[in-house]
Design an enzyme around this catalytic site. Structure first.
Site, short mmCIF file in Angstrom:
data_model
loop_
_atom_site.label_atom_id
_atom_site.label_comp_id
_atom_site.label_asym_id
_atom_site.label_seq_id
_atom_site.Cartn_x
_atom_site.Cartn_y
_atom_site.Cartn_z
N ASN A 137 0.85 -1.20 0.00
CA ASN A 137 0.00 0.00 0.00
C ASN A 137 0.88 1.24 0.00
OD1 ASN A 137 -2.46 1.48 0.23
ND2 ASN A 137 -2.12 1.72 2.43
N HIS A 148 0.66 5.29 1.37
CA HIS A 148 -0.13 6.12 2.29
C HIS A 148 0.48 7.52 2.33
CE1 HIS A 148 -2.75 6.91 5.68
NE2 HIS A 148 -1.72 7.52 6.27
N SER A 202 4.51 7.16 2.44
CA SER A 202 5.15 5.89 2.84
C SER A 202 4.60 4.74 2.02
CB SER A 202 4.84 5.56 4.30
OG SER A 202 5.10 6.63 5.17
N ASP A 217 -2.69 0.76 8.28
CA ASP A 217 -1.52 1.61 7.97
C ASP A 217 -0.34 1.35 8.92
OD1 ASP A 217 -2.96 2.80 5.89
OD2 ASP A 217 -3.80 4.32 7.22
C1 GRF Z 1 -2.77 8.66 -2.70
O1 GRF Z 1 -2.55 9.85 -1.99
C2 GRF Z 1 -2.35 7.47 -1.88
O2 GRF Z 1 -1.29 7.74 -1.02
C3 GRF Z 1 -3.59 7.18 -1.08
O3 GRF Z 1 -4.65 7.46 -1.94
C4 GRF Z 1 -4.25 8.40 -2.93
C5 GRF Z 1 -4.51 7.73 -4.25
O4 GRF Z 1 -4.31 8.60 -5.31
N1 GRF Z 1 -3.57 5.81 -0.59
P1 GRF Z 1 -4.42 8.02 -6.80
O5 GRF Z 1 -5.80 7.40 -6.93
O6 GRF Z 1 -3.32 7.05 -7.01
O7 GRF Z 1 -4.30 9.26 -7.67
#
Ligand code: GRF
Length: 219
Positions: free
Chosen positions: A109, A111, A138, A147
């Protein structure tokens, strides 16, 4: 060398998905996205996947009576594709313990905070509210706590007094687009592994996450 198989789960814009598609296209990442799965039919990322000729599936969580049955439907779609890594890229659903166990150590993932700071939502607002000087993103493996899985890479950005949620989110997304394909590359090339629950990097315990600084990786 054989291409690694990925399945990417999204809920929205899919800009991280795009970064992964681009890394594959420009041969920095030797992988193939077998499918993109979204829990929302209006996710823009589905269009990105279609443009890249990647198979898409919409599995709408609202059609399921509980989390467990939704997650089972995800597993049923993902498993026949035999991915080496299941990539969460803005997938806005909490996954059940069964799902996480099923893909343990091959579920990753990204984050938008410097974990363990700011788990959950509204990370940019929280960083601004707390007048943080440094904020970031991260990449981590997914474990049973939200997370909280093993950290792989972090990228930092300096927060200025002119920043707002939009400027901060945009700057951090740019960093995300660098570190996520890189972390995936390290996984599929075998640089990341596990010794029980300890994340290993090049066969050594990774005690602190790798850092992405000035456009390169440092340990
Ligand atoms: C990103 O900020 C990611 O860190 C979080 O969700 C957002 C996704 O953005 N988990 P995208 O859909 O990849 O533009």
């Amino acid at each position: 060398m054989k291409k690694a198989s990925l399945v990417v789960l999204i809920s929205g814009s899919g800009s991280n998905l795009q970064a992964i598609i681009d890394a594959i296209k420009n041969h920095t990442l030797n992988a193939e996205i077998k499918a993109v799965i979204s829990n929302r039919s209006d996710a823009y990322g589905l269009k990105r996947a279609n443009s890249a000729n990647i198979k898409t599936h919409v599995i709408d969580h609202k059609q399921f009576s509980d989390r467990e049955s939704f997650d089972q439907a995800l597993i049923k779609t993902i498993d026949p594709l035999q991915p080496e890594l299941v990539v969460l890229a803005g997938f806005m659903r909490i996954l059940s313990d069964n799902f996480i166990d099923h893909y343990l150590h091959r579920l990753i993932n990204i984050h938008p905070s410097l974990l363990p700071k700011y788990k959950g939502l509204n990370t940019h607002q929280l960083a601004l509210d707390n007048q943080d000087k440094i904020h970031g993103a991260s990449v981590h493996y997914v474990n049973h706590e939200l997370d909280s899985g093993q950290l792989v890479i972090q990228a930092e950005t300096t927060v200025s007094s002119n920043d707002n949620v939009t400027t901060l989110a945009a700057r951090i997304l740019e960093q995300e687009h660098k570190i996520y394909p890189l972390a995936i590359k390290m996984h599929v090339e075998g640089q990341l592994s596990f010794d029980k629950e300890q994340l290993m990097f090049n066969n050594e315990p990774l005690l602190e996450p790798l850092q992405w600084k000035k456009n390169k990786l440092s340990t």
